[in-house]
Scaffold this motif. Sequence first.
Motif, short mmCIF file in Angstrom:
data_model
loop_
_atom_site.label_atom_id
_atom_site.label_comp_id
_atom_site.label_asym_id
_atom_site.label_seq_id
_atom_site.Cartn_x
_atom_site.Cartn_y
_atom_site.Cartn_z
N ALA A 58 0.82 -1.21 0.00
CA ALA A 58 0.00 0.00 0.00
C ALA A 58 0.86 1.27 0.00
N GLY A 59 2.17 1.12 0.19
CA GLY A 59 3.06 2.27 0.13
C GLY A 59 3.45 2.85 1.49
N PHE A 60 3.14 2.15 2.58
CA PHE A 60 3.55 2.64 3.89
C PHE A 60 5.03 2.37 4.10
N THR A 61 5.70 3.25 4.82
CA THR A 61 7.10 3.03 5.17
C THR A 61 7.16 2.01 6.30
N LEU A 62 8.33 1.47 6.54
CA LEU A 62 8.49 0.53 7.65
C LEU A 62 8.23 1.21 8.99
N ASP A 63 8.62 2.48 9.12
CA ASP A 63 8.33 3.20 10.36
C ASP A 63 6.83 3.35 10.57
N GLU A 64 6.11 3.67 9.50
CA GLU A 64 4.65 3.77 9.61
C GLU A 64 4.04 2.42 9.97
N ILE A 65 4.54 1.38 9.37
CA ILE A 65 4.03 0.04 9.67
C ILE A 65 4.33 -0.31 11.12
N GLY A 66 5.51 0.04 11.60
CA GLY A 66 5.87 -0.22 12.99
C GLY A 66 4.91 0.42 13.97
N ARG A 67 4.42 1.60 13.61
CA ARG A 67 3.46 2.29 14.49
C ARG A 67 2.08 1.65 14.45
N MET A 68 1.88 0.70 13.53
CA MET A 68 0.59 0.03 13.42
C MET A 68 0.46 -1.16 14.37
N PHE A 69 1.49 -1.35 15.18
CA PHE A 69 1.46 -2.45 16.15
C PHE A 69 1.56 -1.90 17.56
N ALA A 70 0.73 -2.42 18.45
CA ALA A 70 0.77 -2.05 19.86
C ALA A 70 2.02 -2.68 20.49
N PRO A 71 2.44 -2.23 21.67
CA PRO A 71 3.61 -2.81 22.31
C PRO A 71 3.50 -4.32 22.52
N ASP A 72 2.28 -4.84 22.66
CA ASP A 72 2.12 -6.29 22.84
C ASP A 72 2.15 -7.04 21.51
N GLY A 73 2.33 -6.31 20.39
CA GLY A 73 2.44 -6.94 19.09
C GLY A 73 1.15 -7.04 18.31
N ARG A 74 0.04 -6.73 18.95
CA ARG A 74 -1.23 -6.80 18.23
C ARG A 74 -1.40 -5.59 17.32
N PRO A 75 -2.10 -5.78 16.20
CA PRO A 75 -2.32 -4.65 15.30
C PRO A 75 -3.08 -3.51 15.99
N ARG A 76 -2.63 -2.30 15.73
CA ARG A 76 -3.27 -1.08 16.24
C ARG A 76 -3.20 -0.10 15.07
N ILE A 77 -4.15 -0.22 14.19
CA ILE A 77 -4.08 0.50 12.93
C ILE A 77 -4.89 1.79 13.01
N ASP A 78 -4.24 2.88 12.71
CA ASP A 78 -4.85 4.21 12.71
C ASP A 78 -5.71 4.35 11.45
N ARG A 79 -7.02 4.42 11.64
CA ARG A 79 -7.93 4.49 10.50
C ARG A 79 -7.76 5.78 9.69
N LYS A 80 -7.43 6.86 10.35
CA LYS A 80 -7.20 8.12 9.63
C LYS A 80 -5.98 7.98 8.71
N MET A 81 -4.95 7.30 9.19
CA MET A 81 -3.77 7.09 8.37
C MET A 81 -4.13 6.23 7.15
N LEU A 82 -5.01 5.24 7.34
CA LEU A 82 -5.45 4.42 6.21
C LEU A 82 -6.21 5.27 5.18
N ALA A 83 -7.09 6.13 5.66
CA ALA A 83 -7.85 6.99 4.76
C ALA A 83 -6.93 7.94 4.00
N THR A 84 -5.93 8.48 4.68
CA THR A 84 -4.97 9.38 4.03
C THR A 84 -4.19 8.63 2.95
N LYS A 85 -3.77 7.41 3.25
CA LYS A 85 -3.04 6.62 2.27
C LYS A 85 -3.94 6.28 1.08
#
Length: 146
Positions: A58-85
Amino acid sequence: MRDIDIAEVAGLSGVRASTLRFYEEKGLIASHGRRGLRRLFDPAVLDRLALIALGRAAGFTLDEIGRMFAPDGRPRIDRKMLATKADELDRTIRRLNAMRDGLRHAAVCPAPSHMECPTFRRLLRVAAAGKMETPKKEPAKSRRKS
């Protein structure tokens, strides 16, 4: 399920071992032990790698992808970031469609030279301005029969 070593993860995911080590250095995945010299991963790493692959596609950077995970490793995806992309992808699609249409036109344009074609010249101006958006079509010129 049992732990899988880095070679198995690479084989099952299609991600090279060197990339897996890089992802681990970036904190995107984590091994939790070793079998000899090989790193061991929980089988859930395959889902995480699939999410990383989806983000990269989808064109996200690795840093952006890293922010999509909570500290426990579960996905925590920012819906606004998805809409922007998604909006960014829409703009890219429009530019690529305009480029495709321009190439198709250039391939069949009856003008003696592409530089004499108004549509092609307009595409050049748009490209030079860095705005490869879909150009408006000019009305066809009437031709007199000789």
